[in-house]
Structure formats: structure tokens, C-alpha cells
Design an enzyme around this catalytic site. Sequence first.
Site, PDB file in Angstrom:
ATOM      1  N   GLY A 412      -2.571  70.819 -28.293  1.00 17.06           N
ATOM      2  CA  GLY A 412      -1.886  69.639 -27.787  1.00 17.06           C
ATOM      3  C   GLY A 412      -0.467  69.946 -27.314  1.00 17.06           C
ATOM      4  O   GLY A 412      -0.075  71.105 -27.178  1.00 17.06           O
ATOM      5  N   ASP A 525      -4.737  81.804 -37.247  1.00 13.87           N
ATOM      6  CA  ASP A 525      -4.105  81.945 -35.919  1.00 13.87           C
ATOM      7  C   ASP A 525      -2.635  82.338 -36.066  1.00 13.87           C
ATOM      8  O   ASP A 525      -1.748  81.727 -35.481  1.00 13.87           O
ATOM      9  CB  ASP A 525      -4.233  80.634 -35.131  1.00 13.87           C
TER      10      ASP A 525
END
Length: 731
Positions: A412, A525
Site C-alpha cells: 500500500g 521480508d
Amino acid sequence: MRLPLILRLVSTLCLATTAALEASLAKPGCQETCGNVTIPYPFGIGSQCYANSSFAVICDNSTNPARLYLSSIQLEILNISLVDGIVRIVQPVSPLNCSAEMRRQSSGKALLGSPFTISAVHNSVIVLGCRNTVWLLANETTIVGGCTAICSENSTDIRCNGVSCCQITIPRGLQELQFTYRSNEFSNNSTFCGYAFVAEQKWFLEDYRRYNGLRANFLDPFDQEFRNASMVLEWELNNVELSLHSSCEYRGTTPPSSRDEFDALTRLCYCDNGFEGNPYLPDGCQDIDECSSNSTLNPCPYGINCVNRVGYYECQEQKSRMKLAFIIVGCGLGGLVLLLGAWRSTKVIRNRIKTHQKRKFFKRNGGLLLEQELSSTDINGIEKTKLFTSKELAQATDHYNEDRIVGRGGQGTVYKGMLADGRIVAVKKSKRVDEDDLEFFINEVVILSQINHRNVVKLLGCCLETEVPLLVYEFIPNGTLFHHIHEPNEDFLLSWEMRVQIAREVAGALSYLHSAASTPIYHRDIKSTNILLDHKYRAKVSDFGTSRSVAIDQTHLTTRVLGTFGYLDPEYFQSSQFTEKSDVYSFGVVMVELLTGEKAISSVRAEVGKSLATHFLHSMEEDHLFNILDPSILKEDRREEVVAIAELARRCLHLNGKKRPTMKEVAVELEGIQQLKEGSVVLQNHDVIRECHSIEFAEPLDFSSISSSMRFDTITITACSANDDSRTLVA
């Protein structure tokens, strides 16, 4: 008795205002005439008075009367017509030179790229003389017309129908006319064979009659007065907001017979029936008062009252003006009540629709799932997670202004905002959630709700009643580690101390996630763009959209491969089994970034080193570590610490995950390496020693590529953690 007087006064003022508006076709405040020519908008003198540069005009006051010129083609304007959408200009007439060979010649100024075209309705190509055959060209090769005039010295025909004069019809939409000609009876003694030019038909017929005494063979040029001709240009104005009560339509008395003819049509805009003025100006079309005393448009019979309406009029029998006034006032009040009721009803309905939408978005964005996850997770910090309203966050981010964007990621966009209590926050606006992505969003909320660590970005709350879900974090002001490594600011450079500190803080956060959290958490990540720096340049781990909680006795997760190339554990990529050692590999890449200042993936490096991890391991094997280090690190002369951290990074990047250290071991070893500048360090506890880790670099390193050859046969660091804070450092 006063009401009729008041109505009459208001009517007089309205008529005066309308007359003033009708009188001016130019833009307000702009020059309206030049000599005998009226200048209507979109034409104008000065940059504020014309629609675009093609309609700029210049008034030459050196003559009497003054002359108006079209600036873009430098030709004199005779008049401008808004009604017909045309402008009449004066163009020079050039003679034809006699030639037995085919010759090409252009007529008129080139209008290419302008909104002007040569009018096919008002103009013709005129050929004067009887020694030439003229062919009109629409392009380089296509002939669209032609004519030849016969010679007759005794002819008195002035109709230009083929005797000493002929005409060629012009196709629609041309901006430049080209023609070829050839002299039929060429004489070496003659250099002048007549004329071929574009002229307005009406003007030519008048002036040709005036000059019909000229010799029919045209062996001599015309009189000096006949050197210019009137030509009509059509124009159109697009992409402009037209006046209310105006319309536009394509010109042409006959329908186009082909697509090319249709494309050549231009639009003409005009005021609707019952209105007059300039359609290209705001409020330029004003109502015509057919009932005014000086109007010739009043068709009502004698004794019948004419009532002017907007755009039309009505013939009515005389009625009591007082009764009419009461009717008008009553209708006005009734309409006001209806409008007020309609407004209130619309507002209630709109609020209900918004409430329904918020409920629908809450369910679609996983609100029920989030409530279930939070209620089933026994963590003290969960109750602190706030559900923000969409109105709060819209106001905080200035309705998600583009200027407030501080970052974009795979999950996002992040906006900087300020809450009503003055707190600066980061608002993450997720991408549109579908069933596949919903789990990531809910997962990030649940994971961050369980984490309470100073080196992990703190989640303040979320909002699920918008079309896309929103997360609210504490705002970290100094950007990402990636930015400071790869796009450094000369005013602030990362020192070696800061690099080691950042590595220790990130390792400590990951160690906490893996070992100290109530349920082990794998980040999945880790990369330099997901490590933020606060106002004191302390590291904050962020972006837990792909993270996963695992059971204490669970050794790995089997999932579809997620992550970022360059940081992705090769073992995980091959097996789809993510372990805590996969985070260790990604952290190892970050440490190499801190050491070398290079990106995880780069096409600039050699084929063997497009991956930074591969490039680093290859350099370590070749004993060329100091060749790839960031130059700023070499200047600080911390070689022992650099070697120690490089060896630790190499262990983290081991292709066999079982041979990599755990994040807890990495964090402890980094604490020990931090003390290398004071010598070999032994951490002792006066009470109970819980756990000890030994860092041993047994392989000798030969740095033959640097001027002062250095060799470390063995470096050992011992670090022990105790169950209290009473520790002693012994060098």
C-alpha cells in the site's frame, strides 16, 4: 401604487445591464475595436484577451484608420464574424511565370498547426489568363481540381466562366493550397502569363468587374492596385467552456461523402434561439428581450401583453399586477419549503447510505475476522489498538493529499498525518483488498498488536470502514535505511558506529520476534527499505504484512514464496519452507549493504555478482573484502570490527540454513563485536551465567590487496547473558 413603479425600475435596470452585455463581444477589460474592425473573443490584443496565441491580433495605429493584423500569419484582417465563424484577411497576389514545363506553386500563407482553414464555401481558386492549365493539389500527388481558360481579346464576358478566366472549387478543410501549372502557348519573349490565387468569390466578382478593362491575354501585370485579394478563413475553438444557452454544430450545407470529408469539417458555435452575444465567453449568450419598446421582434397583437421569458416570450391578456405578484411570492415560498424538505430528506438518506457502506466495508475488509483474531489472542497490548473513524484519518491526511505521501510499498501507500490531539502518525492505505490479500492485512494488525519492542514500529490502530483498509503507526521521521545507504546526504553520512548500532538494534528486534515474543514471529521480508530510522537514528523494523506467527514446537512454515529478490533465502525459494534461518539470511544481506554501500540487486556488477550476497561471498573467498567496502568505512580504520562483522555476515548467508546462527546468537555476537575496539572482551556475571556464545573466526584472512597487509589467524569473542543486569566487562 409603489409596486408597479418598483417593477418598472427593476425592469429598466435589467434592460440596461443586458444592453451593456450585448454591446461587448470582447473579453471584459480588453480592447473591443481597431479602426473599423470589431475584435470579438476568442480574438484579442494582449495575452489576457485571446483564447490562445493563434487568435492573437495586433492593432497598427500608424495608419488612419488603424489596421488590424492576425499575429500568427502577419496578414491584415478586414473583419471578423462570430455568427459565421470566419475572418476575412488580405493576401498578396503573385503572378505566374510562363513555363512550358510543369511548375509547382503555393497560394496563400501556410496555416498548418493553426485553428484556421481556407473556406471552401466562400473562396475559389481564380485563374486569370489564357496560356496556362492549372491543377489544384490536396497533397503532394492528389489532384482535386483544375481548369484552363481560352483566349479571346474581344471578349466582354466578366463572369469568369472559362474565357480569359476560370475558377476551381476548393475542398473542405485545407490549410494550404498547392497547384501545378504549365503554359500552353509559351513564348520566350514573355515572362508573365497571368495569375492563380485564392480569393473570396464575392470580392472577386466586384473587383473583377471593376478591372474588366484589362487586356484578356494578360501579357502585362495588373495595375498596382490589383496586387492583393480578400480571402476568407474559417476557424473553430475547441477545449473551451462555452456560455450557457449556446450550441455547436458542424459546418457544411451538404453532408460529407467520405471519412476524410467528415474529418475536414469544423465546428461553429452560436447562441441558441432567443439569445444573442458571444458563445465563447462565460455568460456571453444573453436573453433577447423581444418585448422591449425598441424591439422589432414583438409579434403580439395590439392590446395583448407581451411577457418576456428566458429564451422566448409569451403573449398574455392584461392581468392584475398585484395578483401576479402574490402568485410569484406564493410560488417562491412554496418552492423554498419544498427545497428545504428535499435537502433534509437527501441528507438523511445520504447518512444512511454512508452508514451502510461503512458496515459493508468493515465486513469486507476483515473486521469480523480481526475481532475474532484479537479476541482469541491473549496479549495485554491488544486493548490499546484503536479503531479510528474514516473522518478522523481523512482530516489527519488532508484527504490523502499527494503531498502527504512518504512512501509506497507492495502492500500500500503511506501518508504522513496529524491527529486531532497533535500526534504525528503514518497512515498506511492498503491496496484494494480481495480474498487473497485480506489475510495479509489482518495478519499485520494481529502481529503488530502482539509486539512491544523499542526497535519495532508501533501500531496505534486501524480503520476498516473505508473502501480500502487503513493502518495507523507511530511516525518515523528519518526515512528508510535504504535511502541513507544508497542515496546519502552529504550533510549527514552514516558513520561506522551508526551502522553497527543499526545492525545491533535490528538483530535485537528480530531476536525478540523469534525467541522472546509470546508466540514466535517470522518477519519474512527483512530488507533495508523495511528498516526505518527515528529522530535519534535508532532502527525500527516495519512492514509486517507477510509475517507469520508459528507454534513454539514448529520448525518451519510451508507457504507460497513471498519476499524480495536479493534478500530471499535460496533454500526457502527452492523448498517453499520458511524457517527462522530465512530471516537470518535476509538480515545477512542487510549487513552486507551496511558494509559495502551497494544494492542487493544491481545490473552494474559483473554477471557473477548481480546478487550482492553472491558478490560478497565471492569477494570473501578471494580475500578481497576491503576492495568492496564502502569508502567511508575504510577512512575510519575499524578493520578488526569490519572483519568480525563481515565473517558474521558470511555465516548468515550460508546456503545451508542449518549452518547459519540464530538471530539470538547474531544479536549476542554483535554486542561482543561492538567491544572489539577495546580488545578481546569477556562478559562475566557475578551471580549465574545463563548462556554463553563464542564467536570464532578460525579461517585465516589474508588482505593482500591493501597497502598494510593484515592477517587474523583467530579471533574469538565470548559473550554470556545473565538473569540480572549486574555484568562486568573484562578486557
